[in-house]
Design a protein around this motif. Structure first.
Motif, mmCIF file in Angstrom:
data_model
loop_
_atom_site.group_PDB
_atom_site.id
_atom_site.type_symbol
_atom_site.label_atom_id
_atom_site.label_comp_id
_atom_site.label_asym_id
_atom_site.label_seq_id
_atom_site.Cartn_x
_atom_site.Cartn_y
_atom_site.Cartn_z
ATOM 1 N N GLY A 273 1.132 -0.626 0.469
ATOM 2 C CA GLY A 273 0.070 0.262 -0.075
ATOM 3 C C GLY A 273 0.525 1.593 -0.316
ATOM 4 O O GLY A 273 0.680 2.518 -0.444
ATOM 5 N N ALA A 274 1.990 1.056 1.128
ATOM 6 C CA ALA A 274 3.145 2.136 1.152
ATOM 7 C C ALA A 274 3.808 2.435 0.008
ATOM 8 O O ALA A 274 4.018 3.474 -0.806
ATOM 9 C CB ALA A 274 3.466 2.201 1.939
ATOM 10 N N VAL A 275 3.985 1.439 -1.651
ATOM 11 C CA VAL A 275 4.372 1.584 -2.842
ATOM 12 C C VAL A 275 3.632 2.115 -2.984
ATOM 13 O O VAL A 275 3.730 3.248 -4.210
ATOM 14 C CB VAL A 275 5.030 0.092 -3.385
ATOM 15 C CG1 VAL A 275 6.009 0.330 -4.235
ATOM 16 C CG2 VAL A 275 5.884 -0.512 -2.024
ATOM 17 N N LEU A 276 2.432 1.443 -3.618
ATOM 18 C CA LEU A 276 1.241 2.328 -4.657
ATOM 19 C C LEU A 276 1.083 3.673 -4.335
ATOM 20 O O LEU A 276 0.906 4.272 -5.335
ATOM 21 C CB LEU A 276 -0.191 1.477 -4.233
ATOM 22 C CG LEU A 276 -1.274 1.377 -5.218
ATOM 23 C CD1 LEU A 276 -0.997 1.401 -6.281
ATOM 24 C CD2 LEU A 276 -2.584 0.790 -5.146
ATOM 25 N N SER A 277 0.904 3.827 -2.791
ATOM 26 C CA SER A 277 0.524 5.535 -2.642
ATOM 27 C C SER A 277 1.940 6.073 -3.320
ATOM 28 O O SER A 277 1.592 7.577 -3.603
ATOM 29 C CB SER A 277 0.722 5.491 -1.440
ATOM 30 O OG SER A 277 -0.847 4.783 -0.807
ATOM 31 N N VAL A 278 2.814 6.121 -2.756
ATOM 32 C CA VAL A 278 4.360 6.956 -3.701
ATOM 33 C C VAL A 278 4.336 6.727 -4.539
ATOM 34 O O VAL A 278 4.177 8.048 -5.744
ATOM 35 C CB VAL A 278 5.433 6.034 -3.069
ATOM 36 C CG1 VAL A 278 6.573 7.102 -3.133
ATOM 37 C CG2 VAL A 278 5.387 6.367 -1.078
ATOM 38 N N THR B 221 3.452 10.465 -9.298
ATOM 39 C CA THR B 221 2.225 10.009 -11.095
ATOM 40 C C THR B 221 1.555 10.940 -11.152
ATOM 41 O O THR B 221 1.510 12.490 -11.945
ATOM 42 C CB THR B 221 1.522 8.904 -11.177
ATOM 43 O OG1 THR B 221 2.432 7.793 -11.168
ATOM 44 C CG2 THR B 221 1.329 9.209 -12.650
ATOM 45 N N VAL B 222 1.199 11.595 -10.477
ATOM 46 C CA VAL B 222 0.454 13.248 -10.295
ATOM 47 C C VAL B 222 0.940 14.255 -10.160
ATOM 48 O O VAL B 222 0.837 15.012 -10.504
ATOM 49 C CB VAL B 222 -0.624 13.000 -8.579
ATOM 50 C CG1 VAL B 222 -1.111 13.900 -8.541
ATOM 51 C CG2 VAL B 222 -1.820 11.379 -8.949
ATOM 52 N N VAL B 223 2.196 14.317 -9.644
ATOM 53 C CA VAL B 223 3.609 15.518 -9.433
ATOM 54 C C VAL B 223 3.708 15.675 -11.222
ATOM 55 O O VAL B 223 3.980 16.319 -11.915
ATOM 56 C CB VAL B 223 4.257 15.367 -8.167
ATOM 57 C CG1 VAL B 223 5.585 16.480 -8.571
ATOM 58 C CG2 VAL B 223 3.740 15.467 -6.957
ATOM 59 N N VAL B 224 4.250 14.330 -11.199
ATOM 60 C CA VAL B 224 4.576 14.215 -12.306
ATOM 61 C C VAL B 224 3.924 14.838 -13.696
ATOM 62 O O VAL B 224 4.634 15.897 -14.083
ATOM 63 C CB VAL B 224 5.497 13.102 -12.433
ATOM 64 C CG1 VAL B 224 6.112 13.348 -14.516
ATOM 65 C CG2 VAL B 224 7.038 12.873 -11.647
ATOM 66 N N VAL B 225 3.068 14.109 -13.921
ATOM 67 C CA VAL B 225 2.135 14.622 -14.727
ATOM 68 C C VAL B 225 1.348 15.607 -14.854
ATOM 69 O O VAL B 225 1.178 16.900 -15.841
ATOM 70 C CB VAL B 225 1.075 13.490 -15.201
ATOM 71 C CG1 VAL B 225 0.021 13.639 -16.312
ATOM 72 C CG2 VAL B 225 1.942 11.970 -15.262
ATOM 73 N N PHE B 226 0.741 15.787 -13.694
ATOM 74 C CA PHE B 226 -0.112 17.471 -13.719
ATOM 75 C C PHE B 226 0.372 18.974 -13.128
ATOM 76 O O PHE B 226 0.137 19.363 -12.591
ATOM 77 C CB PHE B 226 -1.393 16.904 -12.759
ATOM 78 C CG PHE B 226 -2.261 15.768 -13.170
ATOM 79 C CD1 PHE B 226 -3.062 15.825 -13.887
ATOM 80 C CD2 PHE B 226 -2.342 14.604 -12.703
ATOM 81 C CE1 PHE B 226 -3.054 14.893 -14.742
ATOM 82 C CE2 PHE B 226 -2.969 13.441 -13.214
ATOM 83 C CZ PHE B 226 -3.749 13.589 -13.824
#
Length: 208
Positions: free
Chosen positions: A140-145, A150-155
């Motif tokens: 869960g921690a890996v998925l969250s990070v 992804t959100v930071v890089v893309v948006f």
């Protein structure tokens, strides 16, 4: 009385209360290279299907078939029918525009490649738990990070705007083709099949 620190009740040897916990079972029984090969094979299969479904270039770029639409209704009809008829060609065109834009912007290309590699090697293809500094990291921690990255890089960077701009450019180009490419040279029965395919009632196989 049986002493749990000395031997088991069945006599199979000593039991130590401070034994390290048994590691969790692996997430997948397939090695990373096999899963990567499977991913490449699937992508190749989708591309081959897309290439097989494309219309001939002579039909796509027939000079005699281009004209100005007469009315707004004619424009909407051309868009609907051409997007259904040339959907494979349009998808290939958008992908090519996206690829060319990414290759012209190395920073965007490298950022997307890094994101893909992180998702694949840190989450999708791991055979066991992720261990950092001798500690097991929860999935869960890996998925969250990874999701946050992804959100930071893309948006929140120029990468997202470059992707949006590339896709918008590709869709705009195929949209212009769909508007100016008349559908009068297509058979009436074929057009009925196209309309049914657009409405989701049946698949359109094209002219034989």
């Amino acid at each position: 009385m049986w002493n749990p620190t000395t031997s088991s009740p069945a006599g199979y040897g000593a039991i130590y209360p401070n034994q390290p916990p048994v590691p969790p079972p692996p997430r997948s029984s397939y090695p990373a290279d096999s899963r990567f090969a499977d991913l490449v094979s699937r992508i190749k299969g989708h591309l081959e299907t897309l290439m097989a479904a494309r219309r001939p270039s002579s039909e796509l770029f027939d000079p005699a078939a281009f004209s100005l639409p007469d009315t707004t209704s004619d424009t909407a009809t051309r868009l609907r029918r051409n997007f259904a008829y040339f959907r494979a060609n349009y998808a290939i065109a958008v992908l090519l525009v996206l690829l060319l834009c990414l290759l012209s912007q190395p920073s965007t290309f490298l950022a997307i490649a890094a994101l893909f590699a992180a998702w694949f090697f840190l989450y999708l293809s791991r055979e066991g738990p992720l261990i950092l500094f001798n500690r097991v990291v929860d999935d869960g921690a890996v998925l969250s990070v990874l999701s946050a990255a992804t959100v930071v890089v893309v948006f929140l960077t120029e990468v997202g705007w470059n992707l949006i701009g590339s896709v918008t450019l590709g869709v705009g180009l195929v949209g212009l083709h769909a508007v100016f490419r008349s559908t009068e040279d297509l058979f009436l029965g074929e057009m009925d099949a196209v309309n049914a395919a657009v409405d989701g009632e049946e698949d359109f196989d094209g002219v034989e």
